[in-house]
Design a protein around this motif. Structure first.
Motif, mmCIF file in Angstrom:
data_model
loop_
_atom_site.group_PDB
_atom_site.id
_atom_site.type_symbol
_atom_site.label_atom_id
_atom_site.label_comp_id
_atom_site.label_asym_id
_atom_site.label_seq_id
_atom_site.Cartn_x
_atom_site.Cartn_y
_atom_site.Cartn_z
ATOM 1 N N TYR A 190 -2.609 -4.900 -12.942
ATOM 2 C CA TYR A 190 -1.286 -5.280 -12.903
ATOM 3 C C TYR A 190 -0.325 -4.394 -11.960
ATOM 4 O O TYR A 190 0.931 -5.071 -11.414
ATOM 5 N N ARG A 191 -0.598 -3.218 -11.875
ATOM 6 C CA ARG A 191 0.260 -2.275 -10.703
ATOM 7 C C ARG A 191 -0.202 -2.809 -9.474
ATOM 8 O O ARG A 191 0.892 -3.065 -8.628
ATOM 9 N N HIS B 39 0.650 -1.307 0.030
ATOM 10 C CA HIS B 39 0.204 -0.026 0.065
ATOM 11 C C HIS B 39 0.809 1.136 -0.006
ATOM 12 O O HIS B 39 0.533 2.383 -0.532
ATOM 13 N N GLN B 40 2.162 1.028 0.601
ATOM 14 C CA GLN B 40 2.788 2.380 0.524
ATOM 15 C C GLN B 40 3.453 2.233 -0.893
ATOM 16 O O GLN B 40 3.985 3.458 -1.374
ATOM 17 N N LEU B 41 3.983 1.353 -1.454
ATOM 18 C CA LEU B 41 4.640 1.106 -2.800
ATOM 19 C C LEU B 41 3.836 1.586 -3.879
ATOM 20 O O LEU B 41 4.084 2.263 -4.956
ATOM 21 N N ARG B 42 2.504 1.220 -3.742
ATOM 22 C CA ARG B 42 1.566 1.401 -5.122
ATOM 23 C C ARG B 42 1.481 2.814 -5.568
ATOM 24 O O ARG B 42 1.590 3.051 -6.629
ATOM 25 N N PRO B 43 1.300 3.822 -4.631
ATOM 26 C CA PRO B 43 1.298 5.305 -4.895
ATOM 27 C C PRO B 43 2.513 5.617 -5.686
ATOM 28 O O PRO B 43 2.545 6.560 -6.716
ATOM 29 N N GLN B 44 3.523 5.191 -5.193
ATOM 30 C CA GLN B 44 4.817 5.339 -6.018
ATOM 31 C C GLN B 44 4.938 4.905 -7.550
ATOM 32 O O GLN B 44 5.349 5.856 -8.203
ATOM 33 N N ILE B 45 4.432 3.650 -7.537
ATOM 34 C CA ILE B 45 4.425 3.108 -8.617
ATOM 35 C C ILE B 45 3.313 3.803 -9.806
ATOM 36 O O ILE B 45 3.425 3.940 -10.988
ATOM 37 N N ASN C 106 2.605 6.848 -14.665
ATOM 38 C CA ASN C 106 1.659 8.053 -15.135
ATOM 39 C C ASN C 106 2.729 8.960 -15.925
ATOM 40 O O ASN C 106 2.177 9.422 -16.856
ATOM 41 N N LYS C 107 3.797 9.235 -15.181
ATOM 42 C CA LYS C 107 4.646 10.407 -15.769
ATOM 43 C C LYS C 107 5.734 9.558 -16.906
ATOM 44 O O LYS C 107 6.322 10.363 -17.433
ATOM 45 N N ASN C 108 5.618 8.341 -17.040
ATOM 46 C CA ASN C 108 6.659 7.690 -17.872
ATOM 47 C C ASN C 108 6.122 6.728 -18.702
ATOM 48 O O ASN C 108 6.125 5.545 -18.558
ATOM 49 N N PRO C 109 5.383 7.260 -19.822
ATOM 50 C CA PRO C 109 4.699 6.225 -20.809
ATOM 51 C C PRO C 109 5.819 5.611 -21.608
ATOM 52 O O PRO C 109 4.988 4.536 -22.107
ATOM 53 N N ASP C 110 6.867 5.911 -21.574
ATOM 54 C CA ASP C 110 7.955 5.453 -22.382
ATOM 55 C C ASP C 110 8.613 4.180 -21.694
ATOM 56 O O ASP C 110 9.385 3.466 -22.169
ATOM 57 N N HIS C 111 8.201 3.953 -20.288
ATOM 58 C CA HIS C 111 8.999 3.032 -19.418
ATOM 59 C C HIS C 111 8.780 1.533 -20.304
ATOM 60 O O HIS C 111 7.674 1.279 -20.820
ATOM 61 N N PRO C 112 9.790 0.672 -20.170
ATOM 62 C CA PRO C 112 9.593 -0.723 -20.556
ATOM 63 C C PRO C 112 8.132 -1.365 -20.168
ATOM 64 O O PRO C 112 7.855 -2.393 -20.789
ATOM 65 N N LEU C 113 7.989 -1.048 -18.995
ATOM 66 C CA LEU C 113 6.570 -1.659 -18.192
ATOM 67 C C LEU C 113 5.331 -0.958 -18.402
ATOM 68 O O LEU C 113 4.191 -1.430 -17.900
ATOM 69 N N ALA C 114 5.484 0.094 -19.376
ATOM 70 C CA ALA C 114 4.257 0.880 -19.328
ATOM 71 C C ALA C 114 3.141 0.169 -20.031
ATOM 72 O O ALA C 114 2.103 0.401 -19.178
ATOM 73 N N ASP C 115 3.426 -0.810 -20.801
ATOM 74 C CA ASP C 115 1.952 -1.507 -21.440
ATOM 75 C C ASP C 115 1.180 -2.318 -20.026
ATOM 76 O O ASP C 115 0.141 -2.557 -20.338
#
Length: 154
Positions: free
Chosen positions: A143-144, A116-122, A127-136
């Motif tokens: 999945y988050r 629950h503490q990690l989820r908001p960070q992910i 949201n800020k990094n749509p080109d991240h390798p795991l963005a899809d």
């Protein structure tokens, strides 16, 4: 993985006690889960007949977890050998540890719930990094959630 061959010598070395009755008492706040688990234990019978869950909150349990000592399914007061708290959310891990200490548990095993503490960070990062390798993958809430659970379980 630990394997021990089954023979008389290893049983003696491990202080194996045939006929030892183990009572397992669980507590959770979700009534549907409690009913389901108790139903499964009842259906399986035999060695699972001493597995019982009650609805409640470990922080407000007091003696309720131990039953009233009047029935055969009750766990006698102050006989808590092992306390296991898995994914105990919010203060439930702390409450579990305190409960174990108050009841003189011999062994305490905890795996706190910190997803629950990690989820908001992910969420913020995905949201800020749509080109991240795991963005899809991370664009889907389920999945988050599973990713944070997997990360905290590791």
């Amino acid at each position: 993985k630990f394997l021990m061959p089954e023979n008389e010598e290893t049983e003696q070395k491990a202080n194996f006690k045939p006929g030892l009755t183990v009572q397992t008492q669980g507590i959770d706040r979700r009534p549907k889960l409690i009913k389901e688990i108790n139903g499964i234990a009842d259906d399986l019978g035999g060695e699972f007949s001493s597995l019982r869950f009650i609805e409640g909150d470990i922080g407000n349990t007091d003696d309720a977890l131990f039953g009233d000592d009047s029935g055969s399914d009750s766990i006698a007061k102050n006989t808590l050998d092992i306390l296991i708290a898995l994914h105990a959310c919010d203060t439930a891990t702390d409450d579990s540890i305190w409960f174990a200490i108050q009841n003189n548990a011999d062994i305490i095993v905890t795996a706190p719930c910190c997803h629950h503490q990690l989820r908001p960070q992910i969420d913020r990062h995905s949201n800020k990094n749509p080109d991240h390798p795991l963005a899809d993958i991370l664009c889907h809430a389920i999945y988050r959630e599973r990713s944070t659970e997997t990360t905290t379980d590791a």
